[in-house]
Design an enzyme around this catalytic site. Sequence first.
Site, PDB file in Angstrom:
ATOM      1  CB  VAL A  75      -0.966  -0.011   1.200  1.00  0.00           C
ATOM      2  CG1 VAL A  75      -1.694   1.321   1.334  1.00  0.00           C
ATOM      3  CG2 VAL A  75      -1.968  -1.148   1.065  1.00  0.00           C
TER       4      VAL A  75
ATOM      5  CG  ASP B 238       0.337  13.202  -0.076  1.00  0.00           C
ATOM      6  OD1 ASP B 238       0.737  14.188   0.562  1.00  0.00           O
ATOM      7  OD2 ASP B 238       0.924  12.105  -0.089  1.00  0.00           O
TER       8      ASP B 238
ATOM      9  CG  ASN C  19       3.964   6.588  -2.905  1.00  0.00           C
ATOM     10  OD1 ASN C  19       3.290   7.441  -2.368  1.00  0.00           O
ATOM     11  ND2 ASN C  19       3.457   5.715  -3.753  1.00  0.00           N
TER      12      ASN C  19
ATOM     13  CD  GLU D  91       2.997   6.909   2.129  1.00  0.00           C
ATOM     14  OE1 GLU D  91       2.138   7.786   2.291  1.00  0.00           O
ATOM     15  OE2 GLU D  91       2.900   6.020   1.248  1.00  0.00           O
TER      16      GLU D  91
ATOM     17  CD  GLU E   4      -2.571   3.829  -1.667  1.00  0.00           C
ATOM     18  OE1 GLU E   4      -2.055   2.793  -1.249  1.00  0.00           O
ATOM     19  OE2 GLU E   4      -2.058   4.962  -1.513  1.00  0.00           O
TER      20      GLU E   4
ATOM     21  CG  ASP F 151     -11.579  21.242 -43.966  1.00  0.00           C
ATOM     22  OD1 ASP F 151     -11.154  21.043 -45.116  1.00  0.00           O
ATOM     23  OD2 ASP F 151     -12.755  21.526 -43.713  1.00  0.00           O
TER      24      ASP F 151
END
Length: 943
Positions: A313, A760, A727, A730, A318, A360
């Site tokens: 996790v 976050d 991350n 963590e 996430e 075009d």
Amino acid sequence: MPSRLTARAPAARTARATGIASPHDASAPPVQRLRTDEVFTAFGGSPRGLSAGEAGARLETYGPNELPRPRRKGVWRRFAAQFTDLFALVLIAASALTFLAYALQDPRDVGNLQLAFAILGVVVLNAVIGFAQEYSAERTAQTLQAMVPHTCRVLRDGERLELPSAALVPGDLAVLEAGDAVPADCRVVEAHGLSVNNAPLTGESSSVGRVGEPTAADTALDSRNCVFMGTTVVAGSGKAVVYAIGASTEFGRIFRLTDEAPLQKTPLQREVAVMARRVAALAVGIGAGMFALRLQTGQPLVSAFVFALGVMVALVPEGLPATLSVSLAIGVRRMARRQALVKKLLAVEALGSTTVVCTDKTGTLTQAEMTVTRIWSDGTWHEVSGVGYAPAGDVSDAEGLGELLRSAVLCTDARLVPPAGAEGWRVLGDTTEGAILVAAAKAGLHPAAEKEAAPRIGEFPFDPVRKLMSTVHRTPAGDLLCAKGAPQELLARCRRIRLHSAEHELEAPLRDDVIAANDTMAAQGLRVLAVAVRPVGEPPATAEEAESDLTFLGLVGMLDPPRPEVAEAVRACHRAGIRIVMLTGDHPLTAEAIARRVGIVTDPAPTVVTGAGLDAMDAAALDELLAAPGQLLLCRVSPEHKMRVVAALQARGEVVAVTGDGANDAPALKHADIGVSMGATGTDVAREASEMVLLDDSFASITAAVELGRSVYRNIRKFLAYLFSHNIAELVPILAAAFAGFPLVPLTAVQILAIDLGSDVLPALALGAEPPEPDTMDRPPRSRRERLFSGELVRRFLFLGAVQSIGVCTVFFWQVHASGIPYADFTSDDPVYRKAITLTQAAIVVSQFFNALAVRTDRQSVFTVGLFSNPRLIAAGCFGIGLMAAISYVPLLQDVFNTAALNAVDWAVLVGFGVLLLAAEEARKWWVRRRPAPAVTGKETTP
């Protein structure tokens, strides 16, 4: 009559299943080659039209004159698709395993149940946010239904009726008049000056004359005796037999091309997919390794699994899917303020990475309003100012043009309509005739009054063979014939020329002057009409008699003018390294003239290729053509040609944006990386097939959208650096605790979710709202070889994550060691452990506040742009710290997160580590600024 025309249900099933929508025998000659009587025979009709009974039978057999309903995914299927994201699948698996762990535990740990629901809640929240953003911004249908006129006029049983267009059947005899929309594909059997505008179907802006006689054309689309659904009658009248309805029409063919074209993934979609696979694999791999390691050290199975789950996790961002969706939505809102409506969120970034724009001409670069710009008369040039149908502008030396413009006005059937409601000035009838009326009004004439003063008493309508039109008028000075048409044809019928109010014989030198003036206008891409007159006694009996012995008055040159803002937009695209390729159904000379006016073409000899030339090229030759440097114009191209060119450019690694407004542009719009349609003048099919709609029809809005798209990509990289750096912060404490032999985790999975979603997401969104940097449009498009997770980005978040990790590990182990309690004696309920994991969570939250300030710029000091110049970021960071304080102090949240209260010294230490992080990043930027900026390695594009 073929027997299947009277069949009921079986025939109806067969006709609809096979797509047949005409009783015409496929083995018979093509419809364009049939004589009038053969047309009626082939389709079982007559000059009186079908009978009511026969029409009803055919409606049952062949179905209504409607295009198929577009294929749409149901709402629930679209919502379910949000759960197929790889991050979502990983989290769903983690939630299921956590539920399983809770069920197997004895006694059961309610914390695992809370974690399982928390993870599942994250997945549902991401899905709801993603679905809400997509559903509100995106309409994916490709429908042509609105292009079909609501009613049409037909002859049935000899009576003229007005019916819903859906009731039209093969064999019906449609009645066509100026201003009508053609209700189906029809073969003309009677034409009186009939002219249609095929621009929505072919892209060619000029009206085209229609005849009732058979032609030798290879296809109906190329013939002059067929008219097609969705086009418009601009002049004259006629009757036509319906030979194809619904999906079997030319519009139906384009519908199938559009409907079958695969949806292209944007560069960002591909990049995020690659990133998701790598991160998910890394998370699962490291989690599995930690699970095995914990088992070998004697940890219980469930305890080892919960630890490994926390590792996994910690690695999965996430909040990224929700952050990405909402950040793109911010870009959508910004573009809407710049008159660019984006229907797919990911199209925001795709436009920013565009390397080629295939544009075009009619309605995109031009205003789709023919305008007289030059007049040659009396051997003198007269310039006409103003564009469009509004009679605002001047004609130089207008006094000498009275006779020419008056005669041209009398020889017109069009009508100039003043503004009404939301509509501006418009023309009913042929657009070239409308341009003449506007020029006359600019010169001080009143077209309606001139026509009333000289009533028409005879006419010879325009004929594509003669290429002329002439009318006879009753004037006080006697009857007068006025003629206009192709200069070569009219000049051949003139014996005299009007010069300085006197007539002179049109001898060779004067004739050469007229030809030279015509060539000058043609070289400028103007459509040229000649005007001549002669007095008449008895009304002439034939066109040949009428259009002879004429007096030449002059030449009128007109064009569909470019939009005034296009030239600057083209220059901006060139500065940004974006190549522009014109794809148009118009004539090469006209296309090149417009391209030069707006700056797409500056070379003396650009490469000009027609649709026939593309047909003669194989894939290798086309690739060589597109790879060649220089400027490229592709003219007289069909929808299939446009799709082929777009696909070939994409195969070369280009990110292709296609602009267009007509139904003929729809397949290419859908096949492109980003389709851009016109909102005001574009057709419904073009708007539905595109990802972006320009509400003001301004090509300049594309440039603004590109700038915003580029800034979106850079902002995405900023919040990726922000998200992934924490991350690491963590993960590292968890790994450090494992290798140090600490039996518990320094950060629980529930705490990780609280950080990822509570602290976050808002700062990441604030980073996504950073405005474009000043030099955004002075850089070339990024290379296709450049990855979202580039080496520069990875090095940056590794550096920031390492600095954060040092601070986080320091506060955790400082708290644990200061207690003097052996590692083996710690339990999850121990007050020291609870404060230690609170410090860990708070250290990450506080350091992320300073991290958000640090990543706002890549090379510049944050103090240069202003430390507090993004108030949303400051507010978001304060919200995260406030949430952390609540988790630390509110008893209910303490129970959920197993946390403890922090004191003032704790907060001071955490802020100190945050300041050190900002200082470290500022030192890194200072070092980067000392080195020269790296050279751009992306492929240069030729403007």
